[in-house]
Design a protein around this motif. Structure first.
Motif: not given
Length: 323
Positions: A64, A66, A69-70, A72-73, A99, A113, A117
């Motif tokens: 996870t 760069e 966020n993508d 992790y989703l 995170y 955070t 998560v």
């Protein structure tokens, strides 16, 4: 792994680090499971499983980094897909836990955070997490499911011992005062002492000073996350000022966020070693970069978990294991 063990065992990969997932699958002797991950024009992520997982123990590999966020989703959606497809267990293999640095309230009104998560992964349906060198080991306590946190120090110890970098001519250095335990662990493998680079003023890298003796010795800096390279660059400058003979560096997770390449190419660092826990564009790699694989370590952990064997032997290695 035996054929009988493979009957109810599958490994899937998302987009975070497919090359590493392929290596882990090879270590386990199974092919990667088939799935598709696509993104619509508005940014929505769609995932489709292309084979059955009913009753299977599934291991899902996703770093996870760069775009964190993508990724992790993707992971959360895939966990939900596996749960709805009746997978027996959903074991998340997180070579890099994004995170993890947000693990406490450092200032008033800040979120934790890393805990958020952990909740998201558990609530989505993950039954276990296998990860590598968490920023702080206490993050394990954020989960209410089993977590195995493996360590990269034996991998780096093997890398340096093969080069004869052991004994009194070397010193392992933490480039910041929060990484002393990591430096001490590597130093024990290499039969060296440790030193610490501290900075008197946070925004003034020239105020750095060394706690410990580095004069005339080769320094091995060690950290868990290599992001922009500023910490290594500033610490190397301080070490050379203190009389170090030369400086090399290693880090568990090479995020190499810009301007890492420029910072590290300009730094007085002879060699930089990272693992492949994170997959980055080669254009972002500094010229003096070496990459060692954590696939054998993670693959062996996956096999042991699936076969209900102890993972403890993977946490440390005896010095004889490096010979």
């Amino acid at each position: 792994m035996s054929e009988e063990s493979n009957d109810k065992f599958k490994i899937f990969s998302l987009n975070g680090n497919r090359p590493l997932a392929e290596k882990i699958a090879a270590v386990c002797g199974v092919p990667l499971g088939k799935s598709t991950v696509k993104q619509f024009s508005d940014g929505e992520i769609a995932i489709n499983l292309e084979e059955t997982v009913r009753g299977f123990d599934v291991y899902l590999v996703q770093s996870t980094n760069e775009p964190v966020n993508d990724y992790y989703l993707e992971l959360l959606i895939m966990i939900d897909a596996l749960k709805r497809a009746s997978a027996k267990t959903i074991n998340v293999v997180l070579p890099y836990y994004g995170y993890a640095r947000q693990d406490r309230t450092a200032k008033p009104h800040e979120p934790i955070t890393a805990k958020l998560v952990a909740n998201l992964l558990s609530n989505a349906g993950a039954t276990r997490v296998l990860t590598l060198d968490l920023h702080t080991v206490q993050v394990q306590g954020f989960f209410d499911i089993p977590v195995d946190n493996l360590f990269t120090m034996p991998l780096f110890a093997h890398y340096y011992r093969r080069r004869g970098m052991v004994g009194d001519d070397y010193v392992v250095v933490s480039p910041k005062n929060s990484g002393v335990q990591r430096a001490r662990s590597l130093a024990e493998y290499l039969d060296t002492t440790i030193a610490i680079v501290d900075t008197a003023e946070e925004n003034d890298p020239d105020s750095g000073y060394v706690i410990g003796d580095v004069e005339g010795r080769s320094c091995i800096m060690v950290d868990d996350i290599l992001n922009t390279g500023e910490v290594f660059s500033n610490a190397a400058k301080t070490l050379m000022k203190a009389g170090a003979k030369e400086v090399v560096a290693c880090a568990s997770h090479g995020l190499l966020s810009p301007p890492a390449k420029e910072n590290l190419d300009a730094a007085d660092i002879k060699d930089i070693c990272i693992t492949d826990s994170v997959s980055t564009d080669p254009a972002r790699h500094p010229e003096k970069l070496s990459i060692i694989s954590c696939s054998d370590l993670l693959g062996e952990a996956v096999k042991r978990i699936h076969q209900d064997q102890s993972v403890s032997p993977l946490f440390t290695m005896e010095k004889k294991d490096f010979e």
